[in-house]
Motif scaffolding. Sequence first.
Motif, PDB file in Angstrom:
ATOM      1  N   PHE A 105      30.843  25.191  32.527  1.00 46.21           N
ATOM      2  CA  PHE A 105      31.309  24.673  31.244  1.00 46.21           C
ATOM      3  C   PHE A 105      30.858  25.511  30.049  1.00 46.21           C
ATOM      4  O   PHE A 105      31.205  25.203  28.920  1.00 46.21           O
ATOM      5  N   ASN A 106      30.071  26.556  30.315  1.00 54.42           N
ATOM      6  CA  ASN A 106      29.670  27.520  29.294  1.00 54.42           C
ATOM      7  C   ASN A 106      29.070  26.856  28.051  1.00 54.42           C
ATOM      8  O   ASN A 106      29.394  27.214  26.919  1.00 54.42           O
ATOM      9  N   LYS A 107      28.226  25.879  28.283  1.00 52.81           N
ATOM     10  CA  LYS A 107      27.490  25.209  27.206  1.00 52.81           C
ATOM     11  C   LYS A 107      26.002  25.458  27.432  1.00 52.81           C
ATOM     12  O   LYS A 107      25.558  25.604  28.578  1.00 52.81           O
ATOM     13  N   PRO A 108      25.207  25.482  26.367  1.00 46.11           N
ATOM     14  CA  PRO A 108      23.764  25.618  26.565  1.00 46.11           C
ATOM     15  C   PRO A 108      23.230  24.424  27.352  1.00 46.11           C
ATOM     16  O   PRO A 108      23.597  23.280  27.072  1.00 46.11           O
ATOM     17  N   VAL A 109      22.407  24.707  28.345  1.00 46.93           N
ATOM     18  CA  VAL A 109      21.814  23.661  29.179  1.00 46.93           C
ATOM     19  C   VAL A 109      20.307  23.849  29.179  1.00 46.93           C
ATOM     20  O   VAL A 109      19.813  24.957  29.362  1.00 46.93           O
ATOM     21  N   THR A 110      19.603  22.760  28.954  1.00 49.64           N
ATOM     22  CA  THR A 110      18.146  22.790  29.022  1.00 49.64           C
ATOM     23  C   THR A 110      17.695  21.705  29.994  1.00 49.64           C
ATOM     24  O   THR A 110      18.413  20.740  30.231  1.00 49.64           O
ATOM     25  N   THR A 111      16.518  21.900  30.570  1.00 48.85           N
ATOM     26  CA  THR A 111      15.957  20.862  31.432  1.00 48.85           C
ATOM     27  C   THR A 111      14.804  20.209  30.681  1.00 48.85           C
ATOM     28  O   THR A 111      14.200  20.809  29.785  1.00 48.85           O
ATOM     29  N   TRP A 112      14.526  18.958  31.072  1.00 44.92           N
ATOM     30  CA  TRP A 112      13.475  18.198  30.388  1.00 44.92           C
ATOM     31  C   TRP A 112      12.724  17.344  31.397  1.00 44.92           C
ATOM     32  O   TRP A 112      13.338  16.675  32.229  1.00 44.92           O
ATOM     33  N   ASP A 113      11.416  17.357  31.307  1.00 41.73           N
ATOM     34  CA  ASP A 113      10.540  16.578  32.180  1.00 41.73           C
ATOM     35  C   ASP A 113      10.960  15.114  32.152  1.00 41.73           C
ATOM     36  O   ASP A 113      10.971  14.481  31.103  1.00 41.73           O
ATOM     37  N   GLU A 114      11.325  14.596  33.320  1.00 42.29           N
ATOM     38  CA  GLU A 114      11.812  13.215  33.378  1.00 42.29           C
ATOM     39  C   GLU A 114      10.837  12.266  34.057  1.00 42.29           C
ATOM     40  O   GLU A 114      11.212  11.152  34.422  1.00 42.29           O
ATOM     41  N   ARG A 115       9.595  12.682  34.233  1.00 40.13           N
ATOM     42  CA  ARG A 115       8.653  11.801  34.928  1.00 40.13           C
ATOM     43  C   ARG A 115       8.658  10.410  34.317  1.00 40.13           C
ATOM     44  O   ARG A 115       8.619  10.254  33.106  1.00 40.13           O
ATOM     45  N   LEU A 116       8.755   9.422  35.172  1.00 38.20           N
ATOM     46  CA  LEU A 116       8.727   7.994  34.847  1.00 38.20           C
ATOM     47  C   LEU A 116       9.998   7.455  34.192  1.00 38.20           C
ATOM     48  O   LEU A 116      10.072   6.279  33.889  1.00 38.20           O
ATOM     49  N   SER A 117      11.029   8.290  33.995  1.00 41.82           N
ATOM     50  CA  SER A 117      12.239   7.768  33.343  1.00 41.82           C
ATOM     51  C   SER A 117      12.906   6.689  34.184  1.00 41.82           C
ATOM     52  O   SER A 117      13.407   5.699  33.642  1.00 41.82           O
TER      53      SER A 117
END
Length: 143
Positions: A91-103
């Motif tokens: 999809f050629n969009k900026p993608v970031t990851t984020w710590d999801e612990r406990l979500s």
Amino acid sequence: MPEPGNRTVLAFDFGTTSIGVAIGQEITGTASPLEALKARDGIPDWELVGKLFNEWQPHLVVVGLPLNMDGTTQLMTQRAETFANRLHGRFNKPVTTWDERLSTADAKAALFELGGYKKLSKGKVDSVSACLIFSSWFENQFV
């Protein structure tokens, strides 16, 4: 692309059988759960994912990164990173990851408060988790 603080963000809670989805707005700092995507061994129906991108026109994508409680990686961490890379590639969009612990635990608690056990369907939990991933990411952007 709009300035940071004014973007639409698509957030995902990656899983092997269900992928939670939320749409967030930086201007309000809020996210709304969307219908979770069914997945087969972590692979969603990419056509449905494309429809989400077409409908919501996100400027940025945030994918929850499942880490162990001590911050180390696990097999699911690598699979979520692969999913994030595929989103970017398709999809050629900026993608970031984020710590999801406990979500997920937080999502279950929030849904239980709202309506007891009947609210705890897997898809709802996953998409509320995606909202919490957005919220956690958002709160850390402007500190």
